[in-house]
Design a protein around this motif. Structure first.
Motif, PDB file in Angstrom:
ATOM      1  N   GLN A  89       0.837  -1.205   0.000  1.00 47.95           N
ATOM      2  CA  GLN A  89       0.000   0.000   0.000  1.00 47.95           C
ATOM      3  C   GLN A  89       0.872   1.256   0.000  1.00 47.95           C
ATOM      4  OE1 GLN A  89      -1.992   1.827   3.657  1.00 47.95           O
ATOM      5  NE2 GLN A  89      -3.614   0.522   2.872  1.00 47.95           N
ATOM      6  N   THR A  90       1.928   1.250   0.801  1.00 55.36           N
ATOM      7  CA  THR A  90       2.827   2.404   0.897  1.00 55.36           C
ATOM      8  C   THR A  90       3.601   2.612  -0.391  1.00 55.36           C
ATOM      9  OG1 THR A  90       3.035   2.016   3.284  1.00 55.36           O
ATOM     10  CG2 THR A  90       4.670   3.457   2.265  1.00 55.36           C
ATOM     11  N   ILE A  91       4.053   1.513  -1.002  1.00 51.54           N
ATOM     12  CA  ILE A  91       4.746   1.619  -2.293  1.00 51.54           C
ATOM     13  C   ILE A  91       3.799   2.213  -3.343  1.00 51.54           C
ATOM     14  CG2 ILE A  91       5.759   0.282  -4.184  1.00 51.54           C
ATOM     15  CD1 ILE A  91       6.800  -1.670  -2.011  1.00 51.54           C
ATOM     16  N   GLY A  92       2.551   1.768  -3.328  1.00 54.67           N
ATOM     17  CA  GLY A  92       1.574   2.276  -4.276  1.00 54.67           C
ATOM     18  C   GLY A  92       1.308   3.760  -4.121  1.00 54.67           C
ATOM     19  N   LEU A  93       1.392   4.260  -2.890  1.00 56.02           N
ATOM     20  CA  LEU A  93       1.136   5.677  -2.629  1.00 56.02           C
ATOM     21  C   LEU A  93       2.197   6.594  -3.236  1.00 56.02           C
ATOM     22  CD1 LEU A  93      -0.213   5.563   1.038  1.00 56.02           C
ATOM     23  CD2 LEU A  93      -1.342   6.669  -0.906  1.00 56.02           C
ATOM     24  N   GLN A  94       3.273   6.014  -3.745  1.00 61.03           N
ATOM     25  CA  GLN A  94       4.274   6.822  -4.426  1.00 61.03           C
ATOM     26  C   GLN A  94       3.797   7.291  -5.801  1.00 61.03           C
ATOM     27  OE1 GLN A  94       7.562   3.866  -4.133  1.00 61.03           O
ATOM     28  NE2 GLN A  94       8.689   5.459  -3.049  1.00 61.03           N
ATOM     29  N   THR A  95       2.814   6.578  -6.366  1.00 58.43           N
ATOM     30  CA  THR A  95       2.386   6.895  -7.732  1.00 58.43           C
ATOM     31  C   THR A  95       0.887   7.132  -7.888  1.00 58.43           C
ATOM     32  OG1 THR A  95       2.315   4.509  -8.201  1.00 58.43           O
ATOM     33  CG2 THR A  95       4.320   5.692  -8.820  1.00 58.43           C
ATOM     34  N   ILE A  96       0.083   6.836  -6.844  1.00 56.04           N
ATOM     35  CA  ILE A  96      -1.353   7.119  -6.928  1.00 56.04           C
ATOM     36  C   ILE A  96      -1.761   7.991  -5.748  1.00 56.04           C
ATOM     37  CG2 ILE A  96      -1.843   4.975  -8.162  1.00 56.04           C
ATOM     38  CD1 ILE A  96      -2.948   3.800  -5.585  1.00 56.04           C
ATOM     39  N   SER A  97      -2.943   8.621  -5.834  1.00 54.77           N
ATOM     40  CA  SER A  97      -3.393   9.530  -4.786  1.00 54.77           C
ATOM     41  C   SER A  97      -3.838   8.748  -3.556  1.00 54.77           C
ATOM     42  CB  SER A  97      -4.550  10.387  -5.291  1.00 54.77           C
ATOM     43  OG  SER A  97      -5.722   9.599  -5.459  1.00 54.77           O
ATOM     44  N   SER A  98      -3.871   9.431  -2.413  1.00 49.07           N
ATOM     45  CA  SER A  98      -4.302   8.791  -1.170  1.00 49.07           C
ATOM     46  C   SER A  98      -5.757   8.349  -1.257  1.00 49.07           C
ATOM     47  CB  SER A  98      -4.097   9.748   0.009  1.00 49.07           C
ATOM     48  OG  SER A  98      -4.899  10.907  -0.124  1.00 49.07           O
ATOM     49  N   SER A  99      -6.600   9.120  -1.954  1.00 51.40           N
ATOM     50  CA  SER A  99      -8.012   8.767  -2.108  1.00 51.40           C
ATOM     51  C   SER A  99      -8.159   7.472  -2.893  1.00 51.40           C
ATOM     52  CB  SER A  99      -8.764   9.893  -2.827  1.00 51.40           C
ATOM     53  OG  SER A  99      -8.611  11.119  -2.166  1.00 51.40           O
ATOM     54  N   GLU A 100      -7.452   7.389  -4.014  1.00 50.83           N
ATOM     55  CA  GLU A 100      -7.515   6.189  -4.846  1.00 50.83           C
ATOM     56  C   GLU A 100      -6.996   4.976  -4.095  1.00 50.83           C
ATOM     57  OE1 GLU A 100      -6.156   4.755  -9.339  1.00 50.83           O
ATOM     58  OE2 GLU A 100      -5.561   6.720  -8.575  1.00 50.83           O
ATOM     59  N   SER A 101      -5.912   5.149  -3.351  1.00 57.04           N
ATOM     60  CA  SER A 101      -5.349   4.057  -2.559  1.00 57.04           C
ATOM     61  C   SER A 101      -6.353   3.533  -1.546  1.00 57.04           C
ATOM     62  CB  SER A 101      -4.086   4.543  -1.841  1.00 57.04           C
ATOM     63  OG  SER A 101      -3.582   3.537  -0.987  1.00 57.04           O
ATOM     64  N   ALA A 102      -7.067   4.441  -0.884  1.00 58.34           N
ATOM     65  CA  ALA A 102      -8.036   4.028   0.134  1.00 58.34           C
ATOM     66  C   ALA A 102      -9.186   3.232  -0.474  1.00 58.34           C
ATOM     67  CB  ALA A 102      -8.574   5.263   0.857  1.00 58.34           C
ATOM     68  N   PHE A 103      -9.696   3.686  -1.626  1.00 58.31           N
ATOM     69  CA  PHE A 103     -10.793   2.966  -2.278  1.00 58.31           C
ATOM     70  C   PHE A 103     -10.344   1.585  -2.746  1.00 58.31           C
ATOM     71  CE2 PHE A 103     -12.643   7.316  -3.092  1.00 58.31           C
ATOM     72  CZ  PHE A 103     -13.780   7.120  -2.328  1.00 58.31           C
ATOM     73  N   LEU A 104      -9.126   1.492  -3.297  1.00 52.46           N
ATOM     74  CA  LEU A 104      -8.612   0.202  -3.746  1.00 52.46           C
ATOM     75  C   LEU A 104      -8.374  -0.734  -2.568  1.00 52.46           C
ATOM     76  CD1 LEU A 104      -6.042   1.356  -6.478  1.00 52.46           C
ATOM     77  CD2 LEU A 104      -8.252   0.249  -6.850  1.00 52.46           C
ATOM     78  N   THR A 105      -7.881  -0.186  -1.457  1.00 52.28           N
ATOM     79  CA  THR A 105      -7.642  -0.999  -0.269  1.00 52.28           C
ATOM     80  C   THR A 105      -8.947  -1.561   0.281  1.00 52.28           C
ATOM     81  OG1 THR A 105      -5.688   0.318   0.297  1.00 52.28           O
ATOM     82  CG2 THR A 105      -6.641  -1.013   2.054  1.00 52.28           C
ATOM     83  N   ALA A 106     -10.052  -0.805   0.140  1.00 55.72           N
ATOM     84  CA  ALA A 106     -11.358  -1.237   0.663  1.00 55.72           C
ATOM     85  C   ALA A 106     -11.860  -2.514   0.002  1.00 55.72           C
ATOM     86  CB  ALA A 106     -12.384  -0.122   0.481  1.00 55.72           C
ATOM     87  N   LEU A 107     -11.229  -2.915  -1.092  1.00 55.94           N
ATOM     88  CA  LEU A 107     -11.625  -4.159  -1.759  1.00 55.94           C
ATOM     89  C   LEU A 107     -11.411  -5.386  -0.880  1.00 55.94           C
ATOM     90  CD1 LEU A 107     -10.118  -3.468  -5.312  1.00 55.94           C
ATOM     91  CD2 LEU A 107     -12.543  -3.577  -4.736  1.00 55.94           C
ATOM     92  N   TYR A 108     -10.654  -5.223   0.221  1.00 54.29           N
ATOM     93  CA  TYR A 108     -10.404  -6.378   1.090  1.00 54.29           C
ATOM     94  C   TYR A 108     -11.697  -6.924   1.697  1.00 54.29           C
ATOM     95  CZ  TYR A 108     -11.033  -3.660   5.409  1.00 54.29           C
ATOM     96  OH  TYR A 108     -11.555  -2.902   6.427  1.00 54.29           O
ATOM     97  N   VAL A 109     -12.720  -6.070   1.858  1.00 52.90           N
ATOM     98  CA  VAL A 109     -13.954  -6.534   2.513  1.00 52.90           C
ATOM     99  C   VAL A 109     -14.673  -7.594   1.682  1.00 52.90           C
ATOM    100  CG1 VAL A 109     -16.178  -5.857   3.480  1.00 52.90           C
ATOM    101  CG2 VAL A 109     -14.193  -4.384   3.799  1.00 52.90           C
TER     102      VAL A 109
END
Length: 303
Positions: A89-109
């Motif tokens: 997740q942290t590596i991904g935040l180097q190239t995508i926005s924090s908002s996009e990262s949060a929505f993609l992370t929510a896929l875990y549910v």
């Protein structure tokens, strides 16, 4: 003597605690992205969870005597998934926005019941599959791809891999919850997450920052305390809150991340915002159990 009912805020304390936790959780995405200006990803995550393990260790110091092998195994397994989830997740935040990262992370549910099906052969219900399909459509919209072309960039891909690791973390926590000491394992899993991140640095070619930074210290300690708080609230509140209800509350985390990102100047395209909203909706839908499904399950048990 007449007993008066407890005030609503006392009876709903676990739910309110989880809601407050999602607010803090949502705010961490933007802070992590800022902290990466001063550190490489794995070193950053390692410091974050080192601070979290020290904080929880000091709090649970009296409960750490007599650690058993099963506690260590559970802590190592859960810690490995935490390290994988948060580092990607942290590596991904180097190239995508924090908002996009949060929505993609929510896929875990919606991924949790799917992985339970793949690993333990526990069949998901209909609404889970509906949630997975909606989440996939939302994912396409969020990442800016058309239905005819799936082309995820590196940051999006590695963040989605992180959501799988976080789903596995939740499954492992449930698997070990009744077999180990919760306080001991909480400290161990945070400690193992930190150690694994530091150990992976030379393998991937990362180095510690060349210059000492008080800003980095403040950010990692602050995030460590936030991580410790999030972990303890989840472990406490989920004793009283139904897992489906908890998952729906967790859907608020990317919403808060999107709000904080918007305040900070992030501007996702309209189609991406719709995709993010669809992912959150999919999270909620995946946890619903309509009456007709419940009655069908009951009749199946009776037959």
């Amino acid at each position: 003597m007449t007993q008066h009912p407890a005030p609503w805020f006392k009876t709903k304390a676990p739910q309110l605690a989880l809601l407050f936790m999602t607010l803090i959780w949502g705010g961490t995405f933007l802070i992590v992205q800022y902290g990466l200006n001063y550190s490489s990803p794995l070193f950053f995550v390692g410091c974050r969870f080192a601070a979290a393990s020290i904080a929880v260790g000091l709090l649970y110091f009296r409960h750490l005597k007599g650690i058993r092998l099963k506690d260590v195994i559970a802590g190592a397994c859960i810690g490995a998934t935490i390290a994988a989830g948060y580092s990607t997740q942290t590596i991904g935040l180097q190239t995508i926005s924090s908002s996009e990262s949060a929505f993609l992370t929510a896929l875990y549910v919606p991924l949790v019941p799917v992985l339970l099906w793949l690993i333990f052969r526990k069949s998901p219900n209909l609404m889970t599959w509906v949630g997975v399909i909606l989440a996939f459509i939302g994912l396409i919209m969020l990442t800016g791809n058309g239905l005819g072309q799936l082309n995820f960039n590196f940051g999006q891909t590695i963040t989605m891999l992180g959501s799988i690791a976080i789903a596995l973390e939740i499954i492992l926590i449930s698997f070990f919850s009744n077999k180990v000491d919760l306080a001991k394992v909480t400290v161990l899993q945070l400690g193992f997450a930190s150690i694994i991140c530091f150990a992976m640095m030379p393998i991937v070619g990362e180095h510690a920052p060349n210059e000492f930074s008080w800003i980095l210290v403040a950010i990692t300690v602050g995030l460590g305390l936030a991580s410790a708080f999030i972990q303890m609230v989840m472990n406490w509140a989920q004793r009283f809150v139904d897992p489906a209800q908890a998952a729906i509350i967790y859907a608020g985390e990317p919403v808060w991340a999107g709000i904080f990102g918007r305040i900070a100047g992030e501007r996702l395209p309209f189609i991406a915002l719709l995709g993010g909203a669809l992912v959150v909706f999919a999270v909620i839908i995946s946890q619903l159990k309509p009456k007709f499904l419940k009655s069908k399950a009951v009749s199946k048990d009776l037959s």
